[in-house]
Design an enzyme around this catalytic site. Structure first.
Site, PDB file in Angstrom:
ATOM      1  CG  HIS B  95       4.983  10.656  24.055  1.00 35.17           C
ATOM      2  ND1 HIS B  95       4.460  10.389  22.815  1.00 35.17           N
ATOM      3  CD2 HIS B  95       5.707   9.566  24.384  1.00 35.17           C
ATOM      4  CE1 HIS B  95       4.862   9.192  22.418  1.00 35.17           C
ATOM      5  NE2 HIS B  95       5.620   8.668  23.351  1.00 35.17           N
ATOM      6  CG  ASP B 126       3.169  12.656  20.649  1.00 34.95           C
ATOM      7  OD1 ASP B 126       3.905  13.286  21.428  1.00 34.95           O
ATOM      8  OD2 ASP B 126       3.084  11.418  20.653  1.00 34.95           O
ATOM      9  CB  SER B 208       7.976   7.214  21.534  1.00 36.36           C
ATOM     10  OG  SER B 208       6.795   6.508  21.764  1.00 36.36           O
TER      11      SER B 208
END
Lengths: 346, 677
Positions: B95, B126, B208
């Site tokens: 992402h 992910d 992230s």
């Protein structure tokens, strides 16, 4: 002279043996692991499931075991509106009963039908040796966000005690029924589902019980706190010892209707009883009647009658039937965020 | 920064003995060098505050070097990443890279910005692999085995929260591991986090894809998401990191430039009242069903890890790429069965590509940029027609643009090749080239005549006492196997498929035909080929490099040892829902007798023989340019059962009459059912 100053050879041996000890022991790390501190309390914390799951209310929270025979301390909340399910660290599930309830402490004690459980002492500490001090590192152990299920270990978070303070020092800023002393924490411990979790020191001793989510009405700031174990010790002790219980008494005889109290004789009316478990909310209060003289007000929620829990209107009517109409009735009510004790004299 | 100081309760005064030691500093340090070369501690026990602080500073310094700050060109977001190889491969979140597409800019704490291209993506887990360009000596992080990480261990999140690292110095936050083996539900079937770590280190948007390090500065996992709920998108003390084990499971396949899928057992499980994990439903087409798993069976272990709840099973399964074969232990009617199960893909066909399009929110709009005065001025330098670059046409209108609409630098363009179903085909092509190069090197001693191969020797058939002579002719589309009195001659693609489908000895021919074709035609004319990535062999590690070739309705997977490059197995699939023919080339001795009954020992045997073969390999490597030895044994298996073992005595170019269609062809017995099974 030689005896005072160790020569190089024996010194070398000593250093080598020290080194060997270090090598055998755990590896030296910049930050010591808290693995032991975290795992040693897991068998004394529980996951609690009850009412909720609608309207933004969570149906889960945390708790910790305070007696070998299955007393579990937790936070008083709407989750306990039904008989809650308690899941132990080993995955065993139990139905439980609310046996203790201190509205002003937001404390509830559940009882499971089990024995030989590991449990937390609830220490009181002393002035010289308090259970914790400002700046002490603490671990918050709870099932926040319901991350763990079944036998999975609860979440452990590290932080420090930032202060010990009165929670109502700024009255009205935070909406809370509890207004006594708290540990203020520097970690985000009070998340959904964390209420009732254990706050422990690095030796695994209980320091407090994690409170509910609390938010400053105006600034939106969230406060993280725990209720100190010295505050909890006496009420939990009383409940375990059976000196105090909120379980409805059934040994007092049910009196004839005209000899006992009811809402009308006391001078107030409840909201219509339309549900299986309609909460005991006051709808109207008649002027110049016993209730109004005791300052009972509309929208008060009656929690206890003479110290006995009345979770719904049936229980309320039943309890009143056991009180002689010539006697006082003590109502514990929640008005907004305050817990009040009102003595109604007939 | 949220660095914690060590708890005062644990501070202890330096013992008096230490001060007397200080006079003999040189001796002390000498002893330490001897006895403790691996740790940086002093001779104090327990370590002092000073040592702890020094160690922590060193750990963070070391860790920070491998942290990457990712910026999507045009200001459309970004995140963090962590370097795992000196040539610039870095792991991050899918992402994080998805708004950037194929190209992004990455900053390191050395103050430099590097071009980076996408390598491979795993939308379900992910994960994404990117490559930073321009150096071959990037600082890297080392994984710690996930099983070593315990609740309560200290950890650091280092990264680019809120994209603060505009000076390229990442943010460090500290905390502890709050939970291990956590499961986080996917949104749809994407972004599922299995067996992940939970930490109270402050994790915020922008962290992230970044690393979660342990106290020593080694890599625990890849930070991916947080529990937020009502408090807005800021940390509430609950962040999650994809486990290092999972990242390493996918790493090899990500490096192949593919879009990866996750695995499913083809069965559902539930936790029973008595605490056992039971199969509650199972697909008859699943490999687990073929290996005997049935409704009501109790699952005991997944890849040799004990499972106690249905959650445990899902948790582990979520960490495997599709098509992996992993050991499974279950109990059926009181009997414990060890087997290996090939995991199916969660998605079919283009389903995953469709989901990727719809599942992710569109990237935030790039800020408006000034119109370029003359687009033509920007094109020179883009694309390098001389180099052997992928077909990136250098016409002005086809110049590759980044997410901000600017042309991508030529160094990066040279490493980007878009193709449907691939994150970046450039890397797949690289892997395929490596495959064919290794294959040709290993078998450069084989006869290379167009006519093909004729192989003779003795054959042993499982369940039969006597060995018999065999002749194997592999020549183009027509192949023939003679076992004793029986001959199987395959002349058309359907016959090969049929042979594998029925699980006959003719499966050897299917695999051999693809092998010979691969040697002869190379990749380009073979049919459809692609590098698959890495996968275990019969459930055993190390992970092998796997390459797929499809021709004539058969799909073959070629497994090469990651270090020696030796071709170990060819699996020929007639159908995804059936057992492939497994042709093992010079298999370890223990395998020849390994079947469903003694498969449990295979793990132990594989490990011990690994050590042997590793020694043999390195010995072989010592003699440079030694011609690749001819294979001595070919071994055919279906499922977990052996079928035929061929001991080769002679390997020559096929003779003319074997290849030429002649009258005798009609007289040969048609592929009668092999009764060896």
């Amino acid at each position: 002279m030689r005896s005072n100053v160790p020569g190089p050879i024996p010194l070398l041996c000593r250093v080598l043996s020290l080194s060997m000890i270090l090598l055998i022991g755990s590896p030296v790390q910049g930050q010591p692991s808290l693995a032991r501190a975290s795992s040693q309390v897991q068998d004394r914390v529980v996951k609690i499931y009850g009412a909720g799951g609608v309207g933004g209310l969570d149906a889960y929270q945390s708790g910790f075991i305070v007696s070998s025979i299955g007393h579990v301390a937790t936070a008083w909340s709407s989750v306990l509106d039904v008989d809650p399910i308690v899941v132990l660290n080993d995955g065993r599930r139990f139905e439980s009963k609310v046996v203790g309830f201190e509205p002003s402490l937001e404390l509830a004690v559940l009882k499971l039908d089990v024995s030989d459980l590991p449990y937390f002492e609830v220490p009181a500490g002393t002035t010289e040796a308090p259970i914790a001090r400002w700046g002490d590192p603490v671990l918050a152990v709870s099932n926040l966000f319901n991350i763990a299920t079944g036998n999975e270990p609860e979440s452990v978070m590290l932080g420090r005690i930032a202060a010990r303070s009165q929670l109502d020092a700024r009255r009205g800023t935070f909406e809370t029924a509890y207004q006594g002393e708290v540990w203020l924490l520097d970690l985000v411990a009070n998340n959904p589902g964390a209420a009732g979790g254990a706050l422990v020191d690095l030796q695994g001793r209980l320091v407090g019980m994690l409170g509910k989510e609390l938010r400053d009405r105006r600034t939106g700031v969230w406060l993280n706190y725990a209720i100190p174990s010295d505050v909890l010790r006496a009420p939990i002790g009383d409940i375990i010892a059976g000196r105090k219980t909120v379980a409805p008494v059934e040994q007092d005889p049910l009196l004839a209707r005209e000899k006992s109290h009811n809402a009308n004789t006391l001078g107030f009316q409840l909201i219509p009883d339309v549900l299986e478990t309609t909460p005991v909310y006051v709808d109207t209060v008649s002027v110049n009647e016993p209730a109004s003289r005791a300052d009972l007000r509309p929208d008060d929620l009656i929690l206890l009658v003479n110290g006995r829990r009345v979770p719904h209107q049936r229980a309320f009517r039943d309890q009143l039937r056991r009180i002689d109409r010539r006697d006082d009735a003590i109502l514990t009510v929640q008005r907004d965020n305050e817990i009040l004790e009102l003595t109604i004299r007939p | 920064m949220n660095q914690r100081i060590p708890p005062p309760a644990q501070l202890r005064p330096a013992s008096p003995a230490i001060s007397s030691l200080s006079r003999h500093v040189s001796i002390v340090s000498m002893c330490l060098a001897l006895a403790m070369s691996m740790t940086a501690a002093s001779a104090e026990a327990p370590p002092s505050l000073w040592d702890r602080e020094t160690q922590r500073i060193e750990s963070i310094e070391r860790a920070t070097a491998s942290t990457v700050c990712v910026f999507v060109p045009g200001g459309a977001g970004g995140g963090s990443a962590v370097l795992i190889s000196p040539d610039g491969l870095a792991l991050t979140n899918f992402h994080v890279t998805s708004p950037a597409g194929t190209y992004m800019r990455c900053g390191l704490s050395d103050g430099n910005i590097y071009d980076a291209v996408i390598v491979g993506i795993d939308p379900v887990g992910d994960l994404a692999l990117i490559q930073l360009l321009g150096r071959d000596d990037f600082p890297t992080a080392e994984f710690v085995p996930s099983r070593q990480v315990q609740i309560g261990d200290a950890c650091y999140a280092i990264g680019n929260p809120f994209l603060l690292a505009t000076n390229l110095q990442p943010t460090v936050t500290a905390g502890i591991i709050s939970g291990t083996r956590r499961y986080q539900y996917p949104s749809g079937t994407l972004l599922e986090y299995g067996n992940c770590f939970q930490t109270d280190a402050s994790i915020n948007p922008g962290n992230s894809g970044g690393p979660l390090y342990d106290a020593a500065g080694d890599l625990i996992g890849i930070i991916g998401r947080c529990s937020f709920e009502k408090r807005g998108r800021v940390n509430v003390g609950v962040g999650y990191a994809i486990s290092g084990d999972q990242a390493q499971n996918f790493r090899g396949s990500l490096a192949s430039g593919r879009i990866l899928d996750h695995a499913t057992l083809g069965a559902t499980v539930g936790t029973d009242e008595d605490g056992s994990v039971r199969v509650t439903n199972i697909l008859q087409s699943s490999d687990a069903f073929r290996r005997g798993l049935r409704y009501g069976d109790e699952i005991l272990e997944v890849e040799n890890r004990v499972v106690q709840t249905a959650n445990d099973v899902q948790n582990l399964l979520a960490t495997y790429p599709a098509q992996w074969r992993i050991p499974l232990t279950y109990r059926q009617d009181g009997e414990v069965i060890h087997t290996v199960v090939r995991l199916a893909s969660v998605h079919r066909g283009d389903e995953l590509l469709e989901k990727m399009k719809s599942a992710l929110p569109p990237p935030p709009p790039a800020p408006p940029k000034e119109p370029s005065p003359s687009p033509d001025d920007e094109t020179p330098g883009d694309g390098d027609p001389d180099a052997a670059t992928p077909p990136a046409p250098a016409e002005t209108e086809d110049v590759m643009k980044d997410a901000g609409g600017e042309p991508i630098p030529s160094e990066a363009v040279a490493r980007i090749e878009e193709r449907k179903g691939f994150a970046n085909y450039f890397y797949n092509r690289q892997r395929q080239d490596q495959f064919i190069e290794r294959l040709r090197k290993q078998f450069d001693g084989l006869p290379a005549k167009e006519d093909g191969w004729e192989i003779q020797g003795t054959a042993e058939i499982a369940g039969e006492q006597d060995s018999m002579p065999f002749t194997l002719v592999v020549s183009g589309e027509v192949c023939e196997l003679t076992l004793g009195q029986r001959t199987e001659r395959l002349t058309s693609p359907d016959r090969y498929i049929d042979s594998v489908d029925r699980g006959t000895a003719g499966g050897i021919l299917a695999a051999m035909q693809h092998w010979q074709r691969m040697m002869q035609t190379g990749l380009d004319r073979f049919g459809e080929t692609y590098a698959w990535g890495t996968a275990p062999l019969l459930g055993q590690r190390p992970l092998r490099d796997c390459t797929v070739g499809i021709h004539g309705g058969l799909e073959s997977r070629f497994y090469q040892h990651p270090e020696s490059g030796r071709l170990e197995v060819i699996e020929a699939f007639a159908d995804r829902d059936g057992d492939p023919a497994e042709l093992w080339i010079d298999p370890p001795q223990w395998l020849l007798t390994t079947n469903a009954d003694n498969l449990a020992d295979a793990g132990v045997l594989a490990n011990s023989s690994d050590a042997e073969s590793a020694a043999a390999e390195s010995a072989a490597a010592d003699s440079p340019d030694a011609p690749g030895d001819l294979p001595e044994v070919l071994h055919l298996r279906y499922g977990v059962e052996p079928l035929v073992t061929l001991r080769i005595e002679q390997w020559t170019a096929a003779t003319q009459d074997a290849n030429a269609p002649n009258a005798t062809t009609q007289g040969l017995p048609e592929s009668e059912d092999d009764d060896a099974k």
